[in-house]
Write an enzyme that holds these catalytic residues in place. Sequence first.
Site, PDB file in Angstrom:
ATOM      1  N   ARG A 195      -6.551  -1.861   9.575  1.00  0.00           N
ATOM      2  CA  ARG A 195      -7.219  -3.151   9.712  1.00  0.00           C
ATOM      3  C   ARG A 195      -6.771  -3.968  10.944  1.00  0.00           C
ATOM      4  NH1 ARG A 195      -8.760  -6.973   5.160  1.00  0.00           N
ATOM      5  NH2 ARG A 195      -8.940  -5.027   4.015  1.00  0.00           N
ATOM      6  N   ASP A 208       4.996  -4.980   6.104  1.00  0.00           N
ATOM      7  CA  ASP A 208       5.670  -6.230   6.500  1.00  0.00           C
ATOM      8  C   ASP A 208       5.706  -7.262   5.375  1.00  0.00           C
ATOM      9  OD1 ASP A 208       2.993  -6.648   6.798  1.00  0.00           O
ATOM     10  OD2 ASP A 208       3.088  -7.341   8.883  1.00  0.00           O
ATOM     11  N   HIS A 255     -22.442  16.745  20.998  1.00  0.00           N
ATOM     12  CA  HIS A 255     -21.869  15.846  19.983  1.00  0.00           C
ATOM     13  C   HIS A 255     -21.260  14.644  20.683  1.00  0.00           C
ATOM     14  CE1 HIS A 255     -18.354  18.193  21.291  1.00  0.00           C
ATOM     15  NE2 HIS A 255     -17.826  16.968  21.305  1.00  0.00           N
ATOM     16  N   GLN A 272      -7.277   8.998   3.276  1.00  0.00           N
ATOM     17  CA  GLN A 272      -6.248   8.870   4.322  1.00  0.00           C
ATOM     18  C   GLN A 272      -4.882   8.487   3.739  1.00  0.00           C
ATOM     19  OE1 GLN A 272      -8.146   6.627   7.933  1.00  0.00           O
ATOM     20  NE2 GLN A 272      -9.362   6.211   6.124  1.00  0.00           N
ATOM     21  N   ARG A 299      13.667   9.707  -2.899  1.00  0.00           N
ATOM     22  CA  ARG A 299      14.575  10.835  -3.184  1.00  0.00           C
ATOM     23  C   ARG A 299      15.846  10.729  -2.331  1.00  0.00           C
ATOM     24  NH1 ARG A 299      15.081  15.535  -0.212  1.00  0.00           N
ATOM     25  NH2 ARG A 299      15.784  17.423  -1.300  1.00  0.00           N
ATOM     26  N   ARG A 356       1.177  -5.175  -6.342  1.00  0.00           N
ATOM     27  CA  ARG A 356       1.331  -6.397  -5.556  1.00  0.00           C
ATOM     28  C   ARG A 356       1.674  -7.545  -6.495  1.00  0.00           C
ATOM     29  NH1 ARG A 356      -2.396  -3.564  -2.055  1.00  0.00           N
ATOM     30  NH2 ARG A 356      -1.371  -3.421  -0.029  1.00  0.00           N
ATOM     31  N   GLY A 411       0.840  -1.212   0.000  1.00  0.00           N
ATOM     32  CA  GLY A 411       0.000   0.000   0.000  1.00  0.00           C
ATOM     33  C   GLY A 411       0.863   1.246   0.000  1.00  0.00           C
ATOM     34  N   THR A 447       4.099   2.782   5.497  1.00  0.00           N
ATOM     35  CA  THR A 447       2.685   2.407   5.624  1.00  0.00           C
ATOM     36  C   THR A 447       1.998   3.389   6.566  1.00  0.00           C
ATOM     37  OG1 THR A 447       1.146   0.830   6.618  1.00  0.00           O
ATOM     38  CG2 THR A 447       3.414   0.631   7.291  1.00  0.00           C
ATOM     39  N   ASP A 505      -0.452   2.752   8.432  1.00  0.00           N
ATOM     40  CA  ASP A 505      -1.075   2.068   9.580  1.00  0.00           C
ATOM     41  C   ASP A 505      -0.221   2.060  10.846  1.00  0.00           C
ATOM     42  OD1 ASP A 505      -3.126   1.525   7.872  1.00  0.00           O
ATOM     43  OD2 ASP A 505      -2.655  -0.588   7.594  1.00  0.00           O
ATOM     44  N   GLY A 552     -10.208  14.312  20.722  1.00  0.00           N
ATOM     45  CA  GLY A 552     -11.031  14.267  21.935  1.00  0.00           C
ATOM     46  C   GLY A 552     -12.278  13.430  21.726  1.00  0.00           C
ATOM     47  N   ARG A 592     -25.549  15.489  16.963  1.00  0.00           N
ATOM     48  CA  ARG A 592     -25.391  14.153  16.374  1.00  0.00           C
ATOM     49  C   ARG A 592     -24.232  13.387  16.992  1.00  0.00           C
ATOM     50  NH1 ARG A 592     -25.984  15.927  10.257  1.00  0.00           N
ATOM     51  NH2 ARG A 592     -28.225  15.751  10.079  1.00  0.00           N
ATOM     52  N   ASP A 597       1.921  -0.151  11.663  1.00  0.00           N
ATOM     53  CA  ASP A 597       1.718  -1.508  12.175  1.00  0.00           C
ATOM     54  C   ASP A 597       2.949  -2.390  12.024  1.00  0.00           C
ATOM     55  OD1 ASP A 597       1.692  -1.675   9.436  1.00  0.00           O
ATOM     56  OD2 ASP A 597      -0.015  -3.006   9.302  1.00  0.00           O
TER      57      ASP A 597
HETATM   58  P1  ADP Z   1       2.793  -4.472   2.575  1.00  0.00           P
HETATM   59  O1  ADP Z   1       4.216  -4.477   2.193  1.00  0.00           O
HETATM   60  O2  ADP Z   1       2.206  -3.116   2.646  1.00  0.00           O
HETATM   61  O3  ADP Z   1       2.547  -5.323   3.825  1.00  0.00           O
HETATM   62  P2  ADP Z   1       1.718  -6.654   0.948  1.00  0.00           P
HETATM   63  O4  ADP Z   1       1.426  -7.549   2.115  1.00  0.00           O
HETATM   64  O5  ADP Z   1       0.739  -6.601  -0.152  1.00  0.00           O
HETATM   65  O6  ADP Z   1       1.947  -5.135   1.411  1.00  0.00           O
HETATM   66  O7  ADP Z   1       3.134  -7.107   0.379  1.00  0.00           O
HETATM   67  C1  ADP Z   1       3.707  -6.437  -0.707  1.00  0.00           C
HETATM   68  C2  ADP Z   1       4.350  -7.438  -1.627  1.00  0.00           C
HETATM   69  O8  ADP Z   1       5.425  -8.090  -0.915  1.00  0.00           O
HETATM   70  C3  ADP Z   1       3.466  -8.574  -2.108  1.00  0.00           C
HETATM   71  O9  ADP Z   1       2.676  -8.209  -3.209  1.00  0.00           O
HETATM   72  C4  ADP Z   1       4.499  -9.624  -2.476  1.00  0.00           C
HETATM   73  O10 ADP Z   1       5.057  -9.317  -3.747  1.00  0.00           O
HETATM   74  C5  ADP Z   1       5.591  -9.406  -1.409  1.00  0.00           C
HETATM   75  N1  ADP Z   1       5.431 -10.380  -0.324  1.00  0.00           N
HETATM   76  C6  ADP Z   1       4.479 -10.377   0.645  1.00  0.00           C
HETATM   77  N2  ADP Z   1       4.618 -11.438   1.475  1.00  0.00           N
HETATM   78  C7  ADP Z   1       5.663 -12.157   1.007  1.00  0.00           C
HETATM   79  C8  ADP Z   1       6.319 -13.367   1.429  1.00  0.00           C
HETATM   80  N3  ADP Z   1       5.900 -14.071   2.477  1.00  0.00           N
HETATM   81  N4  ADP Z   1       7.395 -13.791   0.704  1.00  0.00           N
HETATM   82  C9  ADP Z   1       7.818 -13.094  -0.369  1.00  0.00           C
HETATM   83  N5  ADP Z   1       7.253 -11.949  -0.809  1.00  0.00           N
HETATM   84  C10 ADP Z   1       6.196 -11.482  -0.139  1.00  0.00           C
END
Ligand code: ADP
Length: 318
Positions: free
Chosen positions: A172, A104, A215, A251, A22, A73, A12, A126, A128, A186, A163, A130
Amino acid sequence: MIKKIGVLTSGGDAPGMNAAVRAVVRAGITHGLEVYAIYDGYRGLYEGKIERMYRKSVSEKLNRGGTFIGTARLPEFKYEEVREVCIENLHEYGIDALVCIGGDGTYHGALELTKMGIYCIGLPGTIDNDISGTEYTIGFDTALSTIVDAVDKLRDTSSSHRRCSIVEVMGRNCGALAIHAGIAVGAEIVICAETGYNEEEVIKTVCEAAKSKRHCIIIVSEHTIDIKALEQAINERTPFNARTTVLGYIQRGGSPTPRDRILASTMGVKAVEELLAGNGGTCICEVEGKLKAVPIEEALNQKRDQVSEKYREFKELW
Ligand code: ADP
């Protein structure tokens, strides 16, 4: 000693990815490296969409949202034979190492490539927030600021009409955006994976708010509850009229905040330094205000309780 490096954005998109690209390009060139952009993440790597970057190629990108080198992806990247094609494409250009900016999933891909001899450094891109191992990810601050701006506006009209605004935000599996936004605007209630959900308690809190306020703001992380059912329960069981707003993809966009620009830029510089030091399979993390390189496996396995801690602070404010 490495001579040519590549940079890609994957998964994402997030505001600040351009600033990171850059930084990698400029820092790499400053250190005498040739730097190449890989378009559209691992998919572009597989399809050989590779172009050399110069200082000027990244001019006027710092303040732009999205990622100018694209993201995509490629689920098939988990197969070794697919990664072998990618490595052949890199060999064609003589690229020895990569900086992979994403979440991740992107980190897992970077780790697999490193195991096959292409040293990769991960940068956390990202909204998130996360990714375990780092306290902040590139894009989080901008997304938070977009949410706060939107909810402040909703609060104005909610107060006028007496409201209850239910606002769905992204994140997520991680409530960082919801909880930080809850503190910043707040909000009366935050609902996300870390908070759990009890409809009776929510109704009680909304009724309590109705005694003294015009509110009531409820921030909900996407995919945690049936938001329409909550809206109906509030309409039927509290003095408030409820309205749901799904903030959605706004967002993800927008010009990155100064904090995200600085985080992305300094992380990009650090990633190049890591590659020059001969390291791979690490990711750049911000820990207590300082950047450090951490092995990807170690970072991904770290326990992440900072979001729950923030929720405790949110509850003190009620
Ligand atoms: P994000 O990096 O935001 O978590 P994704 O989970 O869609 O987003 O992962 C991005 C890309 O990374 C995937 O489309 C895939 O090409 C690669 N990827 C994800 N998981 C694996 C994995 N277990 N092993 C190898 N490549 C992966």
